[in-house]
Design an enzyme around this catalytic site. Sequence first.
Site, PDB file in Angstrom:
ATOM      1  N   CYS A 137       0.825  -1.216   0.000  1.00 23.70           N
ATOM      2  CA  CYS A 137       0.000   0.000   0.000  1.00 23.70           C
ATOM      3  C   CYS A 137       0.855   1.260   0.000  1.00 23.70           C
ATOM      4  O   CYS A 137       1.312   1.709   1.050  1.00 23.70           O
ATOM      5  CB  CYS A 137      -0.934  -0.021   1.204  1.00 23.70           C
ATOM      6  SG  CYS A 137      -1.961   1.447   1.327  1.00 23.70           S
ATOM      7  N   CYS A 140      -0.541   4.112   2.065  1.00 22.27           N
ATOM      8  CA  CYS A 140      -0.395   3.979   3.530  1.00 22.27           C
ATOM      9  C   CYS A 140       1.046   4.214   3.962  1.00 22.27           C
ATOM     10  O   CYS A 140       1.295   4.837   4.989  1.00 22.27           O
ATOM     11  CB  CYS A 140      -0.793   2.578   3.997  1.00 22.27           C
ATOM     12  SG  CYS A 140      -2.208   1.877   3.179  1.00 22.27           S
ATOM     13  N   ASP A 141       2.003   3.685   3.203  1.00 18.61           N
ATOM     14  CA  ASP A 141       3.381   3.628   3.699  1.00 18.61           C
ATOM     15  C   ASP A 141       4.369   4.540   2.978  1.00 18.61           C
ATOM     16  O   ASP A 141       5.524   4.647   3.399  1.00 18.61           O
ATOM     17  CB  ASP A 141       3.898   2.178   3.610  1.00 18.61           C
ATOM     18  CG  ASP A 141       3.040   1.236   4.447  1.00 18.61           C
ATOM     19  OD1 ASP A 141       2.479   1.701   5.460  1.00 18.61           O
ATOM     20  OD2 ASP A 141       2.917   0.055   4.081  1.00 18.61           O
TER      21      ASP A 141
END
Length: 311
Positions: A137, A140-141
């Site tokens: 992701c 997200c990261d």
Amino acid sequence: MTEQTNHYEIAVIGSGPAGFTAAIYAVRGGASTVLFGGVAPGGQLLQTMEIENYPGFVDPVVGADLMSRMLKQASRLGARVLQESVSEADLSARPFRLKSGGKDYTADAVIVATGAQARWLGTPSEEKFKGKGVSGCATCDGFFFRGKEVCVVGGGDSAAEDALFLTKFAAKVYLVHRRDKLRASFRLQEKLKANPKIEIIYDHVPEEFTGDAKLTAVNLKNVKTGAPRRLEVPGAFIAIGHTPATELVKGKLALDEAGYIVTDERTATSVPGVFAAGDVMDTHYKQAVVAAGAGCKAAMEALLFIESGGK
Ligand code: NAP
């Protein structure tokens, strides 16, 4: 329907464009409707940076914004949207029985719109460094790799979008693709090529993710020559497609060889009264607008099914 008995005419499982559209059509068709949206309703589009091909949005819309609008629209119209996941589904008799958040629910018709989940390469070294540099992701990261070099594995729209998104943080992004042509749309390919931070590495696959406690490098192999290449990167994002999320209905609904729910052209599954919509049954298009269309069809079919007394 009463909330006390937790019985609904239509239960929708899933909260991507298919699920929310199904809920919107179901309530507007007069059915009491519950939607089980999972802990973070919105589905895959929550991880999509910008959508510029969903009709009605002149300017690009952020995936999370589009999903938040759909949630509000479904709620305003009267669908009960629960931020819970269905843990068990008994589809063997009507009314169908669903378990969620420790409670039992029953429904006259069920629409399965559970979508798809990111696919992994499935190698031991990938598994070892998941959450330690290997991620599924970028949204997200990506932030954790500010000023660093990272790589993205894959050649489709997701990989292209991830690579573009990561250039917001990373000093350089390698896009590693197993063929000599990208699968991504023309428009995304143009954006990739115009971005000076992106280097596309064609004809390569990751052989091994290496490091100590955390990822430090990815060893690649040229699939045509066999020659090795090493990328010294602390971050690797895997974007090689998706598999349908059918865990809940395995053994209860007919699935095809790749695990997609089998439906007819009117979204009916192998169990009368259970319909499926979106990426969980779409083997080909996998687009938000197509999922929304399928959600609409599934709700209209579920309404017909109920009106005809389940025949
Ligand atoms: P996808 O289109 O299936 O692409 C997957 C990519 O990963 C392909 O390039 C494939 O290579 C590669 N791949 C698959 N298995 C691999 C492996 N084991 N090792 C190395 N590479 C591997 O999946 P996606 O990019 O997730 O897109 C899914 C759908 O969502 C598509 O229909 C796409 O159009 C849509 N989508 C749209 C948008 C948008 O419109 N903004 C954004 C994201 C996704 P090959 O090319 O060689 O098969």
